[in-house]
Design an enzyme around this catalytic site. Structure first.
Site, short mmCIF file in Angstrom:
data_model
loop_
_atom_site.label_atom_id
_atom_site.label_comp_id
_atom_site.label_asym_id
_atom_site.label_seq_id
_atom_site.Cartn_x
_atom_site.Cartn_y
_atom_site.Cartn_z
N ASP A 1 -10.40 4.27 -1.71
CA ASP A 1 -11.06 3.25 -0.89
C ASP A 1 -12.58 3.25 -1.05
O ASP A 1 -13.22 4.30 -1.07
CB ASP A 1 -10.76 3.51 0.59
CG ASP A 1 -9.29 3.31 0.90
OD1 ASP A 1 -8.47 3.34 -0.04
OD2 ASP A 1 -8.96 3.14 2.08
N ASP B 1 0.83 -1.21 0.00
CA ASP B 1 0.00 0.00 0.00
C ASP B 1 0.87 1.27 0.00
O ASP B 1 1.67 1.46 0.91
CB ASP B 1 -0.89 -0.08 1.26
CG ASP B 1 -2.02 0.92 1.25
OD1 ASP B 1 -2.06 1.78 0.35
OD2 ASP B 1 -2.87 0.84 2.16
C1 GLA Z 1 -5.50 2.34 2.39
C2 GLA Z 1 -6.00 1.17 1.55
C3 GLA Z 1 -7.01 0.36 2.34
C4 GLA Z 1 -6.37 -0.13 3.63
C5 GLA Z 1 -5.84 1.05 4.41
C6 GLA Z 1 -5.01 0.66 5.61
O1 GLA Z 1 -6.50 3.27 2.65
O2 GLA Z 1 -6.56 1.65 0.37
O3 GLA Z 1 -7.48 -0.73 1.58
O4 GLA Z 1 -5.36 -1.05 3.34
O5 GLA Z 1 -4.99 1.85 3.61
O6 GLA Z 1 -4.59 1.80 6.28
#
Ligand code: GLA
Length: 532
Positions: free
Chosen positions: A344, A282
């Site tokens: 997200d 990520d």
């Molecule tokens: C980002 C990702 C999520 C998750 C969070 C964890 O927002 O897109 O899917 O993994 O980080 O902090």
């Protein structure tokens, strides 16, 4: 004599205490500079503070895009700061939810250190320490990235990965026990049999590195290797999470957890030694180190892609950089098996709808081993109606999207089970010969989406994005023409949510589709060839 010694000693102690206090106050009297906020058993946040008189204010911090906007006072060794984060409305035009406020309260605990309590609206208060760090630690210099080249295909994920991920339901409020229970429930509920195979531990498992620089679990995850063994013993595979940046993004318990920056090969080897089968990687604080150009992002992901391959252990590689720099055009080159194409998802119709229907235009970039990932499923988390969740599942399957459940599989309702484990819908997702989905027609808030399947068949989704039930139709000949089935005289069709056959005679098919709902058909050639 004795009493005067005692007296002097007492005075001495008092003097030392007084001096000590004064030194501590003196040392704390200007806190301008770089600080690290270390949460107990969670992540860290870097702050760059500036003090004028009693007033303290943060300037954009070096990492993670800058958690700026902290301000307050320092008075007699007591630090009191606040930050406010505005939150977006749930839907366009809806009222924005109240801003989320974080209060940072600290007492001086020696030179260059405060003991802190951090309280964010709606979350439990978190204990942390605030310690001064060097500018170099707060702003790590970028590391050289490899020359861009194609990482060989690891041969994994020939169909879209299916599994479960901790983030949507738990954020970082979970532990080893929760993960084990989830493994048990994946098996007992039938999810594992239905195909949900990878159990992925998202952000929240690490506390940093040991003295030798090896990444380690935190108190909630005392033994990541044993956890992997347990999950394997259930016949499942297990995934882990890290970041190309120094820290990951941050969860509810505070701060961003350890990332793999500068330790890529070492971490890949550790994950392999522990027996992990999947890495979600990520971007998060990598944005504070590298630029967000295609070259830097591809280089940073290639670095880990090469490191994973070097371990010799098969590990699915999941890129998560929110679709920046058209990742669908180069994700496969880094060794990526799937790449997030969006920010997200939230457990709301507006979020799922916006993400899901925007994927059709880039559907051509998905292929066996390398998948567009419109983010994890929210089915069963409670924020949408059953019709909306059926739309979510239908659309994701028509897109050949990874199906990573994001709900509490220990406590699923029958309805949730019927959505997540519909074998006919999963079969569309997992079709061995994935062809891109296309829009057959669009009419106001309704649309018909089709996707050719192997075996002279195709999926047809009639979607209603509007706020009233709507009649949605398509012509059988238009469908045949667009799916290469012109030559077949007879078709057979099944409604995959009602589990009933539908008539294929007449010129067209019409269904009344509920608000935000879907009618999903599998249509197959039934008779011999012979024109319309
Ligand atoms: C980002 C990702 C999520 C998750 C969070 C964890 O927002 O897109 O899917 O993994 O980080 O902090």
């Amino acid at each position: 004599m004795r009493s005067s010694i005692k007296h002097a000693a007492r005075n001495g102690t008092a003097l030392v205490l007084l001096l000590g206090g004064a030194i501590a106050l003196l040392a704390q009297s200007d806190i301008t500079g770089y600080w690290i906020l270390r949460y107990k058993d969670a992540g860290v946040t870097y702050l760059q503070l500036e003090q004028k008189g009693d007033t303290v204010q943060s300037v954009a911090s070096g990492r993670g895009g800058g958690r700026g906007g902290v301000s307050g006072t320092l008075h007699n060794g007591k630090l009191e700061m606040k930050s406010t984060a505005n939150r977006p409305p749930a839907a366009p035009g809806a009222a924005a939810p109240p801003a989320r406020e974080t209060v940072y309260e600290g007492v001086s605990a020696g030179p260059n250190r405060f003991d802190m309590t951090v309280t964010t609206t709606g979350r439990p208060p978190a204990k942390a320490t605030l310690e001064r760090v060097s500018a170099a630690e707060a702003h790590p210099a970028r590391l050289p990235l490899p020359q861009l080249q194609d990482v060989p295909d690891n041969g994994l994920a020939r169909t879209p990965p299916m599994g479960w991920n901790s983030w949507n339901k738990f954020h970082d409020r979970f532990d080893d026990k929760t993960v084990r229970e989830m493994a048990d429930a994946l098996v007992s509920s039938g999810m594992a049999k239905a195909g949900y195979q990878y159990l992925v531990v998202d952000e929240g498992w690490t506390s940093g590195r040991d003295a030798n620089g090896k990444i380690i679990g935190n108190a909630r995850f005392p033994d990541m290797k044993k956890l992997a063994e347990y999950v394997h013993s259930k016949g499942l595979k297990i995934g882990i999470y890290s970041s190309p940046g120094p820290q990951a993004c941050s969860g509810d318990l505070g701060g961003g957890y350890q990332g793999s920056f500068g330790h890529e090969e070492e971490d890949a080897q550790t994950f392999a030694d522990w027996g992990y089968d999947y890495l979600k990687y990520d971007w998060c604080s990598a944005g504070g180190v590298y630029s967000s150009t295609r070259e830097d992002e591809q280089g940073a992901y290639q670095k880990m892609g090469e490191a994973l391959l070097k371990t010799g252990r098969p590990m699915v590689y999941s890129l998560c950089q929110y679709g920046a720099a058209d990742v669908w055009k180069w994700g496969a080159k880094t060794g990526g098996n799937l790449w997030r194409t969006t920010f997200d998802i939230g457990d709301r119709w507006e979020s799922m709808e916006r993400i899901g229907f925007a994927q059709i235009d880039i559907a051509g970039f998905t292929q066996p081993g390398h998948w567009n990932d419109p983010d994890m499923l929210e089915v069963g988390n409670g924020g949408m109606t059953a019709h909306e969740y059926r739309t979510h599942m239908s659309l994701w399957s028509m897109l050949s999207a990874p199906l990573m459940a994001g709900n509490d599989v220990r406590t699923m309702t029958e309805e949730t089970k019927s959505i997540l484990m519909n074998p006919d819908v999963i079969a569309i997702d997992q079709d061995r010969d994935p062809k891109p989905v296309q829009r057959l027609s669009q009419n106001g808030k309704t649309e018909v989406i089709i996707r050719p399947l192997s075996g002279n068949a195709f999926a047809v989704g009639l979607f209603n994005r509007g706020d009233r039930p709507a009649a949605v139709s398509f012509r059988w000949d238009a469908l045949k023409f667009n799916t290469g089935l012109c030559g077949f005289r007879r078709l057979q069709a099944q409604d995959l949510w009602k589990h009933q056959p539908v008539e294929t005679t007449g010129d067209e098919f019409t269904a009344t589709v509920p608000v935000h709902g879907v009618v999903l058909l599998r249509v197959a050639a039934a008779g011999g060839r012979g024109g319309f």
